[in-house]
Scaffold this active site. Structure first.
Site, PDB file in Angstrom:
ATOM      1  N   ASP A 153       0.035  -2.315  -2.016  1.00 11.27           N
ATOM      2  CA  ASP A 153      -0.247  -1.013  -2.246  1.00 11.27           C
ATOM      3  C   ASP A 153      -1.763  -1.321  -2.067  1.00 11.27           C
ATOM      4  OD1 ASP A 153      -1.111   1.432  -2.667  1.00 11.27           O
ATOM      5  OD2 ASP A 153      -0.017   1.613  -4.707  1.00 11.27           O
ATOM      6  N   TRP A 196      -5.814  -0.583  -0.155  1.00  9.63           N
ATOM      7  CA  TRP A 196      -6.680   0.217   0.497  1.00  9.63           C
ATOM      8  C   TRP A 196      -8.005  -0.597   0.922  1.00  9.63           C
ATOM      9  CZ3 TRP A 196      -5.451   0.377  -4.530  1.00  9.63           C
ATOM     10  CH2 TRP A 196      -6.560  -0.010  -5.679  1.00  9.63           C
ATOM     11  N   CYS A 232      -2.081  -5.230  -5.325  1.00 10.23           N
ATOM     12  CA  CYS A 232      -2.365  -4.002  -5.292  1.00 10.23           C
ATOM     13  C   CYS A 232      -4.096  -3.887  -5.319  1.00 10.23           C
ATOM     14  CB  CYS A 232      -1.875  -3.006  -6.438  1.00 10.23           C
ATOM     15  SG  CYS A 232      -2.594  -1.262  -6.153  1.00 10.23           S
TER      16      CYS A 232
END
Length: 695
Positions: free
Chosen positions: A692, A694, A647
């Site tokens: 997860d 970005w 993440c």
């Protein structure tokens, strides 16, 4: 004449009333329907009174071009709207924009050959369709797809369908632009005719806008040839009509001041709560978890009890932001609307297929503050469209140059992270009061919720959602330094300051209307909904897990470990639980430093924490290095069918961790690097490797 008895009179009166009703169609007593009266809870199904037959819709509205969009954050919807406007203004196409979830697709086999279908599709997560595109994607790519006239995969049922497609993706993800590639291939397999090559925009490289512009020009040329279209001089044709309402004031009950729908307007908000209908949740706890003055990271606890909002460990919470007062003021001032900010306006679509992006009647201030992404990135095409409304010839020439010259635009706008109001005020100090508000509505995306990995366990705190958010700030060097502030994280910071006793919170020089429309968020409330994720713990807690989460990427792993600690306390067998965590310095930004020891006590030897501090010594140490040092144990746990989670930053950290894991597997098992990469890909396919991330 026979005397009428009571029954005859009743029947006669009823007939007269019925006849009047038929011929007047309710003119004298009907209440105008508020298009936002529903809570949008039915958004995933058919809207009352609206057809789900796209061909019927096109026929009744006289359209020959439909632009479907699959969008998670609003960007694909924005591009679809831009294609619709350009097709109409440049080529005279009768266009409509369509949300993929609003229609059925069994009758695409009867799509007329003299019409065009466009698909603008974002790829979400690990090669998944966006929420509103799931049904369409599963239908069109299904093995047993069947259409209205009985055709299947082998009979070219879509031979009449002409289409083009553009995808929005991010090359830092494993499945870059997977959705548009799969849909494009599926349509061709079913016999559809691809008019122009599918385009692919890359958000990871920061070239999304230029990729879109580069794709659409040859696409239009090929489409014009296919459909015998003639290009004409593009003239602005408004999609929306704006009417200033002298008969209403902001105090009028029917005027929306930022409420998302009628239930919220009337104070009767009810679920289900979703991406169309937020729950106004109380913040029961907020605190700073960095220990330095120049950076902020917030921990918040959101109470969702009584809302029927349910989450599972690993899900995301969406926060609905408001724009900073400073940017709202700037926008109004530049357009010469400051004196009319509280003027009530009604907005209606000038085309039957146009969807007004926010409820009306409202005010200029409320529309800008709660519904328009005024601090978002600016498109070169939008800047060019505003040249016609420039206050003087010099500013018109400058706007035209910015629109035409991509290198100049990059230097003056993109690299400076300017929003549209900043662009206008830098081009010309005179007010831009010739700019129609409708073109700003059309050219600026709808303000979107921001998603955060939930940092708590649903097993431990079922009705409280934890958020961990670093307050964002980008400092842009230059002669006119620009400091870009994160819209939502600074909004959350203002709420935290309010909760801690500051009567006028002003984070980083920004102010927010934190009490919400009509003070409905007073007492520190925030609008939220929950988005379910595939980022999940194994169903068997005895399975080992390895987690890599530097910085705020540790958020979901706090929830994972919190859950496993609770399971261990309850006597369940919990597998090996390893976390690789990194930050700058242990005394500055070590998130949840005091909690890990408590989890260690609950989990015992099952839990291990490996830390990497990048600014503690002269040597910068990152999680990748710690992962490499623990290669033996990592490989051993993977061979025990343990899950591997990442993440955080997609562009660098996550990509490097993926490569490194392949090398670890290869080295530890005596395989080639290529074979190690294949094993990692297989792990991804089986959900043994989950991300997860970005950009």
């Amino acid at each position: 004449m026979a005397q009428l008895d009571t029954l005859d009179l009743i029947v006669l009166i009823a007939l007269l009333i019925g006849t009047a009703a038929y011929f007047t169609k309710g003119t004298y007593w009907a209440v105008p329907k508020d298009p936002y009266a529903a809570s949008f809870a039915s958004a995933n199904g058919a809207k009352a009174g609206k057809t789900r037959n796209i061909l019927e819709k096109m026929e009744e509205s006289g359209k020959n071009a439909v632009i479907f969009y699959g969008s998670q954050t609003g960007t694909a919807e924005d591009y679809a709207s831009r294609l619709a406007k350009e097709g109409s203004s440049r080529f005279g196409l009768k266009t409509m924009v369509a949300d993929l979830e609003d229609y059925d697709y069994e009758n695409l086999d009867t799509f007329p050959a003299d019409k065009i279908a466009m698909f603008v599709l974002a790829t979400y997560g690990e090669g998944e369709p966006t929420d509103n595109a799931v049904d369409f994607y599963e239908f069109i790519t299904g093995d047993d797809v069947s259409f209205s006239e009985g055709g299947g995969t082998d009979s070219n049922p879509l031979s009449n369908l002409n289409f083009v497609a553009f995808g929005l993706g991010n090359n830092t993800y494993e499945h870059y632009n997977a959705l548009v590639r799969r849909v494009d291939a599926a349509l061709v397999k079913l016999g559809a005719h691809r008019v122009s090559a599918a385009g692919e925009g890359d958000d990871g490289a920061g070239t999304m806008e230029e990729d879109f512009l580069a794709w659409k020009e040859p696409m239009w040329n090929e489409l014009a040839e296919k459909m015998s279209l003639e290009e004409r001089e593009a003239v602005y044709e408004p999609v929306f009509g704006i009417t200033e309402r002298d008969d209403l004031t902001p105090d009028t009950n029917e005027v929306y001041l930022g409420e998302p729908n009628k239930n919220h307007l009337e104070g009767t908000s009810r679920g289900p709560y979703n991406s169309h209908n937020p729950y106004i949740a109380p913040i029961v706890e907020s605190r700073e978890i960095f220990t330095v003055k120049d950076r902020n990271c917030l921990h918040m606890e959101i109470d969702v009890s009584g809302s029927n909002l349910a989450y599972q460990t690993g899900d995301h919470v969406a926060v609905w932001p408001t724009n900073a007062g400073k940017e709202v003021d700037r926008f109004l001032e530049v357009l010469g609307l400051s004196d009319r900010r509280h003027t009530v306006i009604s907005v209606k679509g000038l085309d039957p297929t146009a969807r007004v992006p926010f409820p009306t009647p409202t005010t200029y201030d409320a529309a800008i503050r709660y519904h328009m992404e005024i601090s978002g990135p600016v498109s070169r095409q939008f800047v060019a469209s505003l040249a016609a409304f420039a206050p003087n010839e010099a500013s018109k020439e400058e706007m035209t140059r910015l629109g035409d010259d991509k290198d100049y635009f990059r230097e003056k706008v993109s690299n400076q992270y300017l929003n549209i109001a900043q662009v206008l005020e830098r081009v010309c100090e005179i007010k831009w009061n010739k700019v129609p508000f409708s073109i700003m509505m059309e050219g600026i995306q709808k303000l979107q919720p921001r998603y955060y990995s939930i940092s708590s366990s649903s097993l431990v705190q079922k009705t409280k959602i934890s958020i961990t958010a670093v307050v964002e700030e980008i400092r842009v060097p230059g002669s006119k330094p620009n400091i870009v502030k994160g819209v939502t994280t600074n909004y959350l910071l203002a709420l935290k300051q309010k909760q801690h006793g500051d009567p006028d919170p002003d984070p980083h020089g920004l102010t927010y209307a934190i009490t919400g429309p009509r003070n409905k968020y007073d007492g520190c409330h925030v609008p939220v909904h929950v988005r379910h994720s595939n980022f999940k713990l194994p169903s068997d807690p005895s399975k080992p897990i390895v987690m890599v989460g530097p910085g705020s990427g540790v958020a979901p792993f706090r929830g994972f470990i919190q859950e496993r600690a609770a399971q261990a306390k309850a006597g369940e067998k919990v597998g090996k639980t390893i976390l690789f965590y990194g930050c700058r310095k242990p005394g500055e930004d070590f998130l949840y430093k005091d909690e890990w020891e408590g989890y260690k006590q609950a989990l015992g030897d099952s839990f291990e924490l490996f830390t990497a501090f990048s600014r503690e010594t002269a040597e910068k140490v990152y999680v990748q290095q710690r992962l490499s040092e623990q290669a033996v144990i990592v490989n051993d746990l993977l061979q025990q069918k343990g899950n591997f989670y990442v993440c955080g930053d997609a562009s660098n950290m996550a990509r490097e961790v993926s490569t490194l894991l392949g090398q670890i597997i290869a080295d530890q098992r005596g395989l080639s690097n290529e074979k190690g990469e294949e094993i990692v890909k297989s792990m991804r396919s089986s959900n043994q490797y989950q991300e997860d991330v970005w950009s």
